[in-house]
Design an enzyme around this catalytic site. Sequence first.
Site, mmCIF file in Angstrom:
data_model
loop_
_atom_site.group_PDB
_atom_site.id
_atom_site.type_symbol
_atom_site.label_atom_id
_atom_site.label_comp_id
_atom_site.label_asym_id
_atom_site.label_seq_id
_atom_site.Cartn_x
_atom_site.Cartn_y
_atom_site.Cartn_z
ATOM 1 N N SER A 147 0.857 -1.673 0.026
ATOM 2 C CA SER A 147 -0.156 0.082 -0.085
ATOM 3 C C SER A 147 0.719 0.530 0.234
ATOM 4 O O SER A 147 1.718 1.022 0.660
ATOM 5 C CB SER A 147 -0.839 -0.104 1.595
ATOM 6 N N TYR A 160 -3.519 -1.347 10.700
ATOM 7 C CA TYR A 160 -3.499 -1.346 8.484
ATOM 8 C C TYR A 160 -2.508 -0.769 8.034
ATOM 9 O O TYR A 160 -2.004 -1.597 7.948
ATOM 10 C CB TYR A 160 -5.022 -0.793 8.270
#
Length: 255
Positions: A147, A160
Site C-alpha cells: 500500500s 492497517y
Amino acid sequence: MILDKFRLDGKAAIVTGGSKGIGKAFAEALAEAGAHLSLVARTQADLDATAQQIREATGQRVMTYAADLGELEQIQPAVHAVTAEYGRIDILVNNAGVINRAPALEYTPEMWDEIMRINIRGAFFMAQACAKVMAEQGGGKIINTASLLSAIGVPFIPAYTASKGGLGQLTKSLAVEWAQHNINVNAIAPGYFKTDNTQALQNDPERNAIIVNRVPFHRWGNLAELQGAVVFLASEAASYVTGQLIFVDGGWTAT
C-alpha cells in the site's frame, strides 16, 4: 520479441481476495495475459460471479475456492486444490486483506489482531505454502499487495498501516531468502483507487479534496491502471526484479 515476455500463456495463478476490487482487477489482467486462475476469497457467491465474468471475457480456465486465509488450517487445502486442478502454481498474488478505522487511543486488541491475522499472518503462510510448491517445480512469482501506507502514515488506521509496512519488509526478506529457489517476490503498493472500500472517502468532500490535491495527477486512480504492474511482475519480463515495492500512486510518494 519483447512483448512475448509479458505473456502468461498456460501459467497457473492464484489471486487471493480475487472476487472484487483490486484483486478482481489483478485477476482480469492475468487472465487477459493468458494465465489460468484460481480465485480465493471468503464469499462463494462473489467468487462465482467474478469467475464467470472472467471466463466469458477471456476464455481462460477459472476455478474458485472459498476460504478465510486468516485461519491457517484453510490455507493448505486451498493450495492443494490449485495443484490438483493445474498441476503447478506459477504465480501467487497475495491480495487478501482487511481494514478497520478507529482513533489509536480507542483501538482494541481485537481490532488489532483481526488486521494482523489476515494482512500479515495469512499473507506469510499463504506465501510459504505456495513457495514450497514453486521451489519443487523450479521457481515462481509471488506478488504481495502492499500500500501507499507502506511508506506514509495516515490517522485512524494504525493496524492497517502497520500491517502494510510489515508486508513491505516481509516482501524484501522473502525475496532475499527465496531467490535461491528462483522465486521472485515483489509487491505492488497502490495509492488511492476508486473501489468500494474507498467510497466513503470519495464521498467526503473535505477528505476527497485533500487526497486529490496531494496526488500530482490530481485525481483518483482507476483499477485498470494497476493491471500493467501485476502482469509485468508475474511475467518473464521481470525475471531479474525481486524485493521491490512498486508504488502505483499517481506520484504521491514522489512529493
